[in-house]
Write a protein that holds these residues in place. Sequence first.
Motif, short mmCIF file in Angstrom:
data_model
loop_
_atom_site.label_atom_id
_atom_site.label_comp_id
_atom_site.label_asym_id
_atom_site.label_seq_id
_atom_site.Cartn_x
_atom_site.Cartn_y
_atom_site.Cartn_z
N MET A 240 0.84 -1.20 0.00
CA MET A 240 0.00 0.00 0.00
C MET A 240 0.87 1.25 0.00
N PRO A 241 0.30 2.43 -0.25
CA PRO A 241 1.09 3.65 -0.14
C PRO A 241 1.66 3.81 1.27
N LYS A 242 2.82 4.42 1.38
CA LYS A 242 3.53 4.53 2.64
C LYS A 242 2.69 5.19 3.72
N GLU A 243 1.94 6.22 3.35
CA GLU A 243 1.19 7.00 4.35
C GLU A 243 -0.18 6.41 4.69
N ALA A 244 -0.55 5.29 4.08
CA ALA A 244 -1.91 4.75 4.23
C ALA A 244 -2.05 3.91 5.51
N GLU A 245 -1.84 4.55 6.66
CA GLU A 245 -1.85 3.84 7.94
C GLU A 245 -3.22 3.27 8.29
N THR A 246 -4.26 4.06 8.06
CA THR A 246 -5.61 3.58 8.39
C THR A 246 -6.00 2.41 7.49
#
Length: 293
Positions: A240-246
């Motif tokens: 997933m994209p790096k910032e996609a924590e949720t």
Amino acid sequence: MRKAFILISLLLLAVFVAACGSSEDTGDSGSNNESEEASDSKWNEIQEEGEIVVGTSGTLFPASYYPEGSDEMTGYDVEIMREVADRLGLELKFEEYGVDGLLSAINSGRIDAVINDMEVTKERQKQFAFSEPYKYSYSTMIVRESDLSGIEKLEDLEGKTHGGGATTVFSQIAEHFGADTKTYGNVTNDVYLRDVENGNTDFIINDYYLQSLALQALTDIEVQLHPDLKFHPTNSAIVMPKEAETMKEEIDAVLAEMKEDGTLTKLSEEFFGGQDASKEPEEDIREIEGLDL
């Protein structure tokens, strides 16, 4: 008047200081909120669309492929992603790319995630987020039946030709031992195997489960798994994209459910000939020293 002026000045100073303090507090809070918004934005976008777009190759048997005579893609990875999307209440759309184009498709925003037996590595983790692993395995090597392609140990790869994708971990392993890599587009397994058989390449490094199943499906090609070489333990996860924590948290929660209720085991046994790839192998697998992945 002088006392009144001093009193007013002090009050104005107090208001100014309070305002500065308020501004600084708001700045900190804003920074945190921006971080949270960045981690939530991809997930919010997916929820608003009601759909998750996932990249896969469609040519990687038995992870992501089209059965002969069928126009519907299936495979271990494909069915895992279908179940994940269903449990998250999302529609699922697959986009097909060659192996070397999957990660760049995430960076360009054309897809939301990738599932294609993608190994978790330190280098990839610098750029992308990974779910918890849904598959554990190790690397093996396909060679010619007649002479094992002249390979007895990994050090014998020097000067030989490997068949694989330019950006894969498997090509990095081959090149680490001095082999050259012949790269391919988004081709099916038989193309790789026949090139080993006819001498255009000497070997193919890839995942044990994928290679063993490919050989079972293509018995007319005179190649085999090397009987003595098992190396580089691996795990595969959704990218997933790096910032996609949720988004990662949501997907991890579903994968944990699927592991707990036996869904991962059931799917693995269906696509890997009764073997459970959702659990770590008990065999002693050689680590490759000096290989920085």
